[in-house]
Structure formats: structure tokens, C-alpha cells
Design a protein around this motif. Structure first.
Motif, PDB file in Angstrom:
ATOM      1  N   GLN A 231       1.560  -0.950   0.048  1.00 61.36           N
ATOM      2  CA  GLN A 231      -0.113  -0.204   0.164  1.00 61.36           C
ATOM      3  C   GLN A 231       1.022   1.349  -0.191  1.00 61.36           C
ATOM      4  N   LEU A 232       0.948   2.163  -0.748  1.00 63.73           N
ATOM      5  CA  LEU A 232       1.449   3.155  -1.439  1.00 63.73           C
ATOM      6  C   LEU A 232       1.558   4.368  -0.234  1.00 63.73           C
ATOM      7  N   LEU A 233       2.488   4.432   0.154  1.00 63.45           N
ATOM      8  CA  LEU A 233       2.667   5.894   1.531  1.00 63.45           C
ATOM      9  C   LEU A 233       2.806   7.558   0.657  1.00 63.45           C
ATOM     10  N   LYS A 234       3.524   7.529  -0.652  1.00 69.54           N
ATOM     11  CA  LYS A 234       3.973   8.883  -1.570  1.00 69.54           C
ATOM     12  C   LYS A 234       3.474   8.715  -2.577  1.00 69.54           C
ATOM     13  N   ASN A 235       3.729   9.567  -3.518  1.00 68.79           N
ATOM     14  CA  ASN A 235       3.290   9.515  -4.818  1.00 68.79           C
ATOM     15  C   ASN A 235       4.392   8.311  -5.658  1.00 68.79           C
ATOM     16  N   ARG A 236       3.520   7.444  -6.536  1.00 70.00           N
ATOM     17  CA  ARG A 236       3.708   6.721  -6.971  1.00 70.00           C
ATOM     18  C   ARG A 236       5.316   7.517  -8.306  1.00 70.00           C
ATOM     19  N   LYS A 237       4.647   8.667  -8.593  1.00 67.95           N
ATOM     20  CA  LYS A 237       5.394   9.003  -9.729  1.00 67.95           C
ATOM     21  C   LYS A 237       6.768   9.460  -8.603  1.00 67.95           C
ATOM     22  N   ASP A 238       7.028   9.690  -7.874  1.00 71.18           N
ATOM     23  CA  ASP A 238       8.415   9.841  -6.766  1.00 71.18           C
ATOM     24  C   ASP A 238       8.996   8.743  -6.968  1.00 71.18           C
ATOM     25  N   LEU A 239       8.432   7.391  -6.938  1.00 75.19           N
ATOM     26  CA  LEU A 239       9.505   6.450  -6.833  1.00 75.19           C
ATOM     27  C   LEU A 239      10.206   6.098  -7.745  1.00 75.19           C
ATOM     28  N   GLU A 240      10.169   6.365  -9.155  1.00 76.08           N
ATOM     29  CA  GLU A 240      10.496   6.737 -11.024  1.00 76.08           C
ATOM     30  C   GLU A 240      11.922   7.537 -10.412  1.00 76.08           C
ATOM     31  N   SER A 241      11.584   8.469  -9.487  1.00 79.19           N
ATOM     32  CA  SER A 241      12.771   9.196  -9.449  1.00 79.19           C
ATOM     33  C   SER A 241      13.697   8.364  -8.703  1.00 79.19           C
ATOM     34  N   GLN A 242      13.182   7.502  -7.278  1.00 77.47           N
ATOM     35  CA  GLN A 242      14.441   7.222  -6.694  1.00 77.47           C
ATOM     36  C   GLN A 242      15.223   6.679  -6.657  1.00 77.47           C
ATOM     37  N   ILE A 243      17.106   6.027  -6.538  1.00 72.99           N
ATOM     38  CA  ILE A 243      18.161   5.865  -6.655  1.00 72.99           C
ATOM     39  C   ILE A 243      18.693   4.992  -5.647  1.00 72.99           C
ATOM     40  N   VAL A 244      18.844   3.380  -5.957  1.00 75.99           N
ATOM     41  CA  VAL A 244      18.844   2.814  -4.615  1.00 75.99           C
ATOM     42  C   VAL A 244      20.322   1.993  -4.924  1.00 75.99           C
ATOM     43  N   VAL A 245      20.922   2.818  -4.277  1.00 80.02           N
ATOM     44  CA  VAL A 245      22.684   2.044  -4.211  1.00 80.02           C
ATOM     45  C   VAL A 245      22.945   1.394  -3.044  1.00 80.02           C
ATOM     46  N   ALA A 246      23.589   0.740  -3.020  1.00 76.40           N
ATOM     47  CA  ALA A 246      23.977  -1.017  -2.875  1.00 76.40           C
ATOM     48  C   ALA A 246      25.956  -0.730  -2.488  1.00 76.40           C
ATOM     49  N   GLY A 247      26.128  -1.138  -1.199  1.00 75.51           N
ATOM     50  CA  GLY A 247      27.372  -0.537  -1.242  1.00 75.51           C
ATOM     51  C   GLY A 247      27.792  -0.921   1.006  1.00 75.51           C
ATOM     52  N   CYS A 248      28.642  -0.034   1.214  1.00 74.40           N
ATOM     53  CA  CYS A 248      29.791   0.230   2.104  1.00 74.40           C
ATOM     54  C   CYS A 248      29.210   1.073   2.380  1.00 74.40           C
ATOM     55  N   ASP A 249      29.731   2.966   1.796  1.00 75.95           N
ATOM     56  CA  ASP A 249      29.921   3.298   2.297  1.00 75.95           C
ATOM     57  C   ASP A 249      29.721   4.266   2.946  1.00 75.95           C
ATOM     58  N   PRO A 250      28.925   4.924   4.112  1.00 71.75           N
ATOM     59  CA  PRO A 250      27.717   5.704   5.059  1.00 71.75           C
ATOM     60  C   PRO A 250      28.238   7.230   4.207  1.00 71.75           C
ATOM     61  N   ALA A 251      28.332   7.456   4.277  1.00 77.37           N
ATOM     62  CA  ALA A 251      28.624   8.293   2.843  1.00 77.37           C
ATOM     63  C   ALA A 251      27.947   9.104   1.719  1.00 77.37           C
TER      64      ALA A 251
END
Length: 399
Positions: free
Chosen positions: A140-160
Motif C-alpha cells: 500500500q503506497l504511502l507516497k506519490n507513485r511518480k516519486d518512486l521513478e526518481s528514487q535511486i538505490v545504491v548498494a555498498g558500504c560507504d555511509p557517506a
């Protein structure tokens, strides 16, 4: 990029509730007075039962009709996929979402860590498992569906990366960055599976001394990727303030009075430790704490701070965070690996790459300690680390 389509107005949890009750399709069908084939069709969302059958199903499963079948009340309900190997989630689990290729990927907010779990808002709540595919859930979405398209997921170990994400948000409010902590090798595997948009890695090939590219050839063979420099940092021995055990170098890790904390297999720090132990001809079996793992750089520092270990390999930035003594071992390059198709097609990627070359971001990341951000945003091309081309500069406060 295709946008996930909302599912039917009725959310069907029949299969999920049956499995949770430990009952077979045959057992539930017999108790509800229907055929197993009819129950199978209901679980596959091929049709919904009438009121009487729904009541019998609820009675057979010891629940209510509302728990089995509910309306989404006009809000978007989407079908999302948990990452490969994920053990599953409970209903109402808070998740972050990202459109990766043609998949909507969900990951619990709790996996961001203790602090971020209470500071990062969720994108959706899990309603239950679907009957369509393994690891597939309704959310169940809690935010605008359009915003999901601009979300970038980065995997890695640098907390910066979280700091980079805040700069992206300030520069382009419609884009955001979510960082998932994992080792460099795990990040490459997640990228290959299509669970993330970007993999952050710092892996030195012991034979050639070259960073990262040899591992891309091994793990991402056949894939076209763009490699962008995030930063260069100092990796070394982290020692509690004052260095009470008087550790002077790596050879002291073989002493029986010194205990270390290690990183998981596939982490750049673990590979560095193994390489240096081999070079000094120190068997890992004689190093106390070699089998004790920390799941992140911050976690490793916390173990030392709490007295659970005397030393560990980490970054100078973590040493400064905890006011540790620090013995440099080598300079490392932390690069971002991005499928080239995302560089050009992802709506938030340009803002992300633009951020890396801003003077404002580079000054702040260097202020963390131990970072050299002068090459941040430079694209690595033709299997070389010396390219001077800068990524996507388009005005603003930049070099």
C-alpha cells in the motif's frame, strides 16, 4: 521505463492466511465445502467467492472475511518483489520501494539500521504475499507513485552515500537516494540481479594492484556499465583512543593479547586484511577475533568503542567519528558501478551524478575525514582509472 500497474481493488490474502495456518488446499477446501480446484482459482485471483463461501473460508482458517479479502479504499496497491534470498516480511512491514528496470523492488526500512529505521519514512506498507510469484507482495503506497521513478538505490558500504542523497534532495527535490549497506561483492551481485541501480565497490586486485575493474570483468561479464569515482579514502587499522594495547602495525594482530573485529566475506576491508596477513605470513587462525564479524563500517567501529575488540580495519572517517587512533595501510578507490542504460534513462540519475561534482558536496565529504573527493564524479572509461572527463556538469557551484 514502465510504471507498475495497480492491482485489483480487492486485496486477496487467502493463500497467505492458509499457509500461515499450516493447512493444505485440500483441507481448507473440504472444510469450506468447495472443491480444491475452486480454492486454487481463488488463490490465483481468477475469481472471488460469494458471501457464503467467504464466510466458510474464514471459519476454516479461524479468521474474518475482512482479513481474507479487503478493499484498498481507493489508494494505490501495487505488486512488488522482495530481493532474491530475502526470507520474507510480515503484514504492515514498512518498506522502501524502487523501480529497477521493469520491476518494483521492496526492502524493509529496518534493514537501513537502528537509527535510520526511525528517521527514514517508508514508501509503502506490506499488505500480504501474492499468489503470483515467489517473494511477491502487495504493498500500500504511502507516497506519490511518480516519486518512486526518481528514487535511486545504491548498494555498498560507504555511509557517506546518505550525505550524497541529502545533497541530491536539496538540488532536485523529485530525486532521492536510498543506500543499502552490503559488502562490495554483495553489491555487485545485487546489481547483476537487478535489485539495485548502483553498486559501490572498493576491491583491489592483489595480482595487478588495479581497483575494481578486474572484479567487474569477473562478476558483470557481458554487461555494459559506467564506472564513476565516488571518492578516494584511507583504509587502515582502527585502534581505541590512546591505543592501550600499543599496536604498531599489522604484525601485532598475531599477539595473543590483541583481539580484532573483522568484516564479512566479500567486504573490501576483509580482502585487504587477508591480503596483508598473507604478505606477512600470519595464519588467520592465530588472529584472535578473526571470525567475529561486523556488518558495516560503523558497526565495526562500535565494537571497538564498546571494548569488544582492540582493533579492526576500516576507514579514517570512521576513526575520526569515534576518536580512534588510526594507522594507515593503503589508499583505496571507492567507485560507483551503474548499468549504462540507467545513466541515460533513469530520471534521477543526472541529478545524482551532477551532485558528485559540486564543490559543495566535495568539501563536505572531505570534512568527514580521510576522504579525497577531487575526482568525485569522474567517469572511468576504457578500463582505465585516469580519465579526466567529468560526469554531467551543467552549471551550478562546481569545479
Amino acid at each position: 521505463m514502465s510504471t507498475p500497474k495497480p492491482q485489483q481493488r480487492v486485496v486477496n490474502r487467502l493463500r497467505e492466511m492458509r499457509i500461515a495456518a499450516g493447512l493444505s488446499q485440500g483441507e481448507v477446501a473440504e472444510s469450506a465445502g468447495i472443491t480444491r480446484q475452486a480454492l486454487y482459482a481463488m488463490e490465483k485471483d481468477q475469481y472471488l467467492p460469494g458471501t457464503e463461501v467467504a464466510l466458510h473460508l474464514a471459519d476454516a482458517l479461524g479468521t474474518s472475511v475482512e482479513d481474507l479479502f479487503s478493499l484498498n479504499e481507493g489508494r494505490d496497491v501495487l505488486e512488488a518483489e522482495l530481493p532474491a534470498g530475502h526470507p520474507g516480511v510480515l503484514n504492515s512491514t514498512r518498506v522502501k520501494l524502487a523501480t529497477v528496470g521493469n520491476r518494483l523492488v521492496a526492502r524493509p526500512v529496518t534493514e537501513l539500521g537502528d537509527v535510520l529505521n526511525y528517521t527514514v519514512p517508508a514508501d509503502a506498507l506490506v499488505l500480504g504475499a501474492t499468489s503470483r510469484r515467489k517473494r511477491s507482495v502487495y504493498v500500500q503506497l504511502l507516497k506519490n507513485r511518480k516519486d518512486l521513478e526518481s528514487q535511486i538505490v545504491v548498494a555498498g558500504c560507504d555511509p557517506a552515500i546518505y550525505l550524497a542523497g541529502e545533497h541530491v534532495r536539496q538540488q532536485a527535490g523529485n530525486a532521492s537516494v536510498v543506500g543499502w549497506n552490503m559488502t562490495s561483492l554483495a553489491a555487485l551481485r545485487a546489481l547483476k540481479r537487478g535489485d539495485v541501480h548502483v553498486a559501490g565497490i572498493h576491491l583491489r586486485d592483489p595480482r595487478s594492484g588495479v581497483y575494481n575493474l578486474p572484479f567487474l570483468k569477473k562478476y558483470l561479464q557481458g554487461q555494459t556499465v559506467t564506472v564513476v569515482r565516488f571518492a578516494t579514502w584511507q583504509e587502515g587499522l582502527l585502534l581505541k583512543d590512546g591505543n592501550p594495547k600499543h599496536v604498531r602495525g599489522l604484525e601485532d594482530l598475531a599477539r595473543p593479547d590483541v583481539r580484532i573485529v573483522n568484516r564479512e566475506k566479500g567486504a573490501g576491508a576483509r580482502l585487504l586484511l587477508d591480503h596483508l596477513l598473507s604478505r606477512h605470513r600470519i595464519p588467520s587462525q592465530v588472529v584472535r577475533g578473526y571470525g567475529t564479524m561486523a556488518s558495516s563500517q560503523i558497526g565495526l567501529g562500535r565494537c571497538i568503542l564498546e571494548g569488544k575488540a582492540d582493533a579492526g580495519i576500516g576507514t579514517c572517517a570512521v576513526a575520526q567519528l569515534y576518536n580512534f587512533d588510526f594507522i594507515p595501510l593503503q589508499e583505496e578507490r571507492y567507485d560507483l558501478v551503474i548499468p549504462t542504460s540507467y545513466v541515460h534513462s533513469h530520471p534521477g540519475m543526472k541529478a545524482f551524478l551532477d551532485t558528485l561534482v559540486t564543490r559543495k558536496f566535495q568539501q563536505e565529504i572531505e570534512a568527514l575525514g580521510g576522504y579525497d573527493a577531487r575526482e568525485s564524479g569522474k567517469i572511468i572509461r576504457d578500463n582505465e582509472f585516469s580519465s579526466s572527463r567529468t560526469a554531467f556538469q551543467s552549471g551550478g557551484d562546481k569545479h
